[in-house]
Every structure is written in C-alpha cells, then in structure tokens.
Write an enzyme that holds these catalytic residues in place. Structure first.
Site, PDB file in Angstrom:
ATOM      1  N   GLU A   2       0.837  -1.198   0.000  1.00 48.01           N
ATOM      2  CA  GLU A   2       0.000   0.000   0.000  1.00 48.01           C
ATOM      3  C   GLU A   2       0.873   1.248   0.000  1.00 48.01           C
ATOM      4  O   GLU A   2       1.905   1.259   0.661  1.00 48.01           O
ATOM      5  CB  GLU A   2      -0.932  -0.004   1.224  1.00 48.01           C
ATOM      6  CG  GLU A   2      -1.986  -1.102   1.184  1.00 48.01           C
ATOM      7  CD  GLU A   2      -3.016  -0.971   2.308  1.00 48.01           C
ATOM      8  OE1 GLU A   2      -2.967   0.038   3.053  1.00 48.01           O
ATOM      9  OE2 GLU A   2      -3.858  -1.858   2.451  1.00 48.01           O
ATOM     10  N   HIS A  20      -8.281   1.249   1.336  1.00 50.14           N
ATOM     11  CA  HIS A  20      -8.136   1.199   2.791  1.00 50.14           C
ATOM     12  C   HIS A  20      -9.069   2.219   3.461  1.00 50.14           C
ATOM     13  O   HIS A  20      -8.646   3.093   4.217  1.00 50.14           O
ATOM     14  CB  HIS A  20      -6.681   1.462   3.197  1.00 50.14           C
ATOM     15  CG  HIS A  20      -6.321   0.825   4.512  1.00 50.14           C
ATOM     16  ND1 HIS A  20      -5.086   0.291   4.773  1.00 50.14           N
ATOM     17  CD2 HIS A  20      -7.039   0.637   5.654  1.00 50.14           C
ATOM     18  CE1 HIS A  20      -5.053  -0.196   6.005  1.00 50.14           C
ATOM     19  NE2 HIS A  20      -6.226   0.009   6.551  1.00 50.14           N
TER      20      HIS A  20
END
Length: 525
Positions: free
Chosen positions: A260, A278
């Site tokens: 990420e 997220h």
C-alpha cells in the site's frame, strides 16, 4: 510540561485535548524520516496515524520519548520490539473505528452480493443490462468470520440482524463468548467448507499471514465471496485471482493490500473483484473518535501515569494509577535493592503480594519490581523495557497472590533465585503511602529506601556501631538515618545507613577492614 508531536493529519480535537491537559503540542505533518529524526528528540510523546513510520532509527533519536500513540488499530508502522527495548509505551485505539470498519465489511458484502460497482458503471455508460447483473440474497446465507474479536463481533451482530447464519474461526473465542454472540465456533476447515461469504477480522501475524492461501482457498465452497477489511497479507492475492478467474470464487472485495498504496495488483481488472483504498476507518465519526481517544490516552499517561490500550505493557487506568503509585515505588525499591545486592546472578524472580496489595492489579507491581531489578543491566531501564530485558536474559518471572493475613496490612515480597540459593526482601506501606523495607534476606529491619545508602553485614558484637560511626565520621561521611536488624544476639547483623554523600572506595575499604565485617555495599535509590 510534557511535549507531544502530532506527525500525521489528525482531527483538531486531539491537539485541543493535549492543551487542555497542560501538555505542549506541535502539529508538524508530512516530514520525511530524516526530518522526523532531526526533531523527535525534543518530544515526550508522538501521536501518529498510518503515514509516520516509527522505526528503530527514529526511536534511537527519540531520547526523551515515553509514548507513541496510534490513532487507529493497526501498528504495522511501529517497530514495537525496538520501542519496548527503548522503554517507549506503544498505544493504539482499537475501539475508535470498530463500527466504521465493520460497516465497511457489510457494505462490501452487499456490493459483492448484488454486483453494485459493475452495475453502476454499466448503467452510467448508457447501457441497461438488467439481465446481466443477477445477484444473490444474503438472507439465510452462512457468513464465516475469520476472527471474532472487537470488529468481528460487530459484523456478527449486523449479519444476525440480516438473518444470516454466522460461524467463526478464532482460537481465542471461548464457547461462552460464542454463545453470547449467537454464533457457532468452528475449525478453519469447517468454515472454509460451509461459508457462502467469508470476511476476515484478524491482525497480521506469523500465524495469520496468508491464512487464505492457495491451499485454503481451494477448500472453500464453490461460489464463495471473500471480503478483507482487516490487513493486507491475510489473503494470497495471486491465488485469489486464479480462483476468481476459474469461477471457484464468485467474488472478492479487498479494502487492504500487501503493498500500500496499491498502485498495481494482480487483482486489478479481474471480473467480480471490488477494491477500495483502505477505507475501513474512513468516516468522519471514526476520525474524530480515534483522535480524541489517542489524545486522552497519551495525556493520561504523561500526566498521571495511566496506561490504556498499550501493546507492550500492562494497562493501568488513570483511576488506578494514584492508588498504585506508592506500591510501584515500593516494588521498584525492593527490586533495586535485591538487584544491587545480588548483582547479575539472578536466575528467577518471584513477586508475592498479600493483604491490601493482593486486591490490586499486580501487573504494574511486577513491572516496577523488574524495572528496579534490571537496572543492574541497564541505566535506561523502565517498566516498559524491563520485562523485555528479563525475557531476553531468560529470567523466569512468577507472580503469587496470597489471600492470607500477615503481620502487615499490605506486603510485597521479592524473592530471587541465584547460584547461591534464594534471597528475599519484603516491604510494606506506612500510612498507605510511605514505602518501607521490613525484611532483608530473612532479617527483620525497618528502613526507607531512598537516596544514597550503605549496606553492612557484620557479626553482632559490642562496640561495632561506635567503630563504624567513627570510621565514617573521620572520612567526612554524615549519617542521616541508621537502621539495624539481626538474626539473633551475637549472630549475623545487618545495618542500612542513609548517608548525605556517596561513600568513596577508600572509605569502603576502611569499613571492610573493621573487625567482624562480612559485607559492605553502597546503594543508590
């Protein structure tokens, strides 16, 4: 005045709470690792979200740092072992975004069940593909929870309200808790075989990494739909793509990824795959909640010593802290005393409490004993890193709580096992607040443990006290207090003297040469 750095964007209420509690706060966000290292040494506390990486290098530069507070549940960006070794408390806020994350998992489950993102894109493109998007109901379907903790239990509650059957795999879920939640506890293999939907709510650990591996995905029911709003790395992304392509998995929705920000993934572009960046904790309410909680927790710790939601030390509420403070001072003094007298020859330690002490939270008392005891190994030891140091040195630590009534209304005893056998010291509180030693190595003696002291073991004989006083007086050492104890008349005696200045080595040798002296040790508290 304690000083806190907020290094990630956070709701303004966090800074407001710090200031209201008398804590100086700076909001400096977006710093590189090198820039953070350059300024972190000025701060007692560091409040972060997910962007700041609290690495070993950052902690090494944080000479005054006492606490790191993560506004959120995940602490993948904090080197907790390094923080523990440095004596820094690491806190998170596991409950501030629980509802938000659980709701996101339910939202993704509905999106999968009715193929909402694809249907939306098709409709807005001017198509009317009503027959293409044939969904499934969630009513009466089986939802499999991998992890039934705080967030998982909220998902279970919502799913039961949707008339789903909920089964859960969680090694820490007790049968009583499962009954309370209205869910069925099952094995992982059973869950994989039965669930129509699987949602993950577990931290990323060595035991949970790739818990949905290629092998385990193959064990799932054909047509299963998988949701992950917990942690990237719980699902083997390449294996999931293969299962989607083959049709074995009917759909998958991930809010978290191994890498990420996820700019590239084997899953992107795969039919029946939904992704979000997220967003599990991304609601206005959650952002306010976690900011408020982390500020309150850090302020409690820095102002009153309260410890809430710490990941590397026992919790200690702000209400408990004042009550436990004198006990912790007593415990640390006893640990320090036995550590200075025995040195590094400690194999095991037992901490026993009785009377009023037995009614309290014993973990902080144990931590304080270890902090005093382990000071022989490190001059930067505290309650956070002391258990870490004890474990590192293979020390066996045992806690004992006695219901019996003894000679004192409250008593803390520290017993260490050495190569020469067991040694024990004990102490109590006078007036519920003043720590006092009452026994040392089996000899009754009452003494304060403070400042600079001299410990002397000698043969009980007339004239010894006068000779000792003369030796110290001639050396210019002023005696503040004088505490005596002995096993029996004419037997072994112990003296604990508080002195106004450190006793130099030549003076120690003069005392050692006095007739009848067996041991002389300078002590510092």
């Amino acid at each position: 005045m304690p000083k806190v750095l907020i290094s990630d964007k956070m709701d303004p209420k966090a800074a407001q709470i710090f200031r209201e509690r008398g804590i100086q706060v700076d909001e400096i966000t977006g710093k590189t690792k090198e820039e953070l290292i350059a300024i972190i040494g000025d701060y007692d506390g560091l409040a972060i979200r997910s962007s700041t990486k609290v690495t070993k290098d950052v902690l090494a530069a944080a000479k005054n740092l006492k606490v790191v507070g993560r506004a959120g549940i995940g602490v993948d960006n904090v080197d907790i072992p390094a923080a523990s070794a440095a004596g820094v408390v690491v806190m998170n806020t596991p409950f501030g975004n629980s509802i938000t994350t659980a709701e996101h998992a339910i939202a993704l489950m509905f999106a999968l069940a009715r193929d909402l993102p694809a249907a939306d894109a098709s409709t807005q493109a001017g198509k009317w593909e009503k027959n293409r998007f044939m969904g499934v109901e969630v009513t009466s379907k089986t939802l499999g929870l991998i992890g039934a903790g705080n967030i998982g239990s909220i998902v279970a509650d919502r799913a039961l309200g949707l008339k789903m059957k909920v089964i859960a795999y969680d090694p820490f879920l007790t049968p009583e808790r499962a009954l309370e939640l209205g869910i069925e506890k099952v094995t992982l293999d059973d869950l994989l075989a039965r669930a129509d939907f699987i949602t993950l709510h577990t931290p990323l650990t060595d035991s949970t990494r790739n818990i949905l591996s290629r092998e385990n995905i193959a064990k799932t029911k054909k047509g299963v739909r998988i949701i992950n709003c917990a942690r990237g790395g719980l699902v083997d992304e390449a294996a999931l793509k293969e299962a989607l392509d083959s049709g074995h998995v009917a759909g998958a929705a991930l809010d978290v990824f191994v890498e990420e920000p996820a700019k590239v993934s084997p899953l992107f572009g795969t039919p029946n795959f939904i992704s979000t960046p997220h967003l599990g904790a991304s609601t206005s309410e959650a952002q306010v909640n976690v900011a408020i909680q982390v500020a309150e927790q850090m302020a409690d710790f820095l102002v009153s010593g309260g410890v809430t939601n710490a990941l590397n030390m026992p919790s200690l509420s702000a209400e408990e802290a004042p009550k436990l403070k004198p006990y912790m001072a007593l415990a640390e003094g006893l640990g320090s005393l036995v550590g200075q007298l025995v040195g590094d020859d400690v194999k095991a330690v037992a901490i026993e409490v009785e009377g009023a002490a037995a009614e309290l939270n014993q973990k902080p008392i144990t931590g304080a004993v270890l902090a005093g005891l382990m000071r022989v190994y490190s001059d930067t030891v505290n309650m956070v890193n002391a258990p870490f140091l004890a474990k590192e040195r293979g020390l066996d630590v045992r806690e004992v709580r006695h219901d019996r009534e003894g000679d004192y209304h409250t008593l803390v005893r520290v017993t260490v096992r050495t190569s020469a056998g067991e040694k024990s010291v004990a102490g109590t509180l006078f007036a519920n607040s003043e720590p006092r030693l009452v026994e040392i190595f089996g000899i009754k003696v009452e003494a304060d443990l403070a400042g600079t002291m001299l410990y002397v073991v000698n043969e009980d004989a007339p004239g010894f006290i006068g000779r000792l006083g003369t030796a110290l007086g001639e050396a210019g050492v002023n005696i503040g207090t004088f505490h005596l104890g002995r096993r029996a008349a004419g037997g072994e005696a112990v003296l604990l003297l508080s002195v106004d200045s450190p006793v130099t080595e030549p003076v120690l040798w003069d005392v050692c040469r006095l007739p009848g002296v067996k041991t002389v040790k300078p002590l510092t508290f």
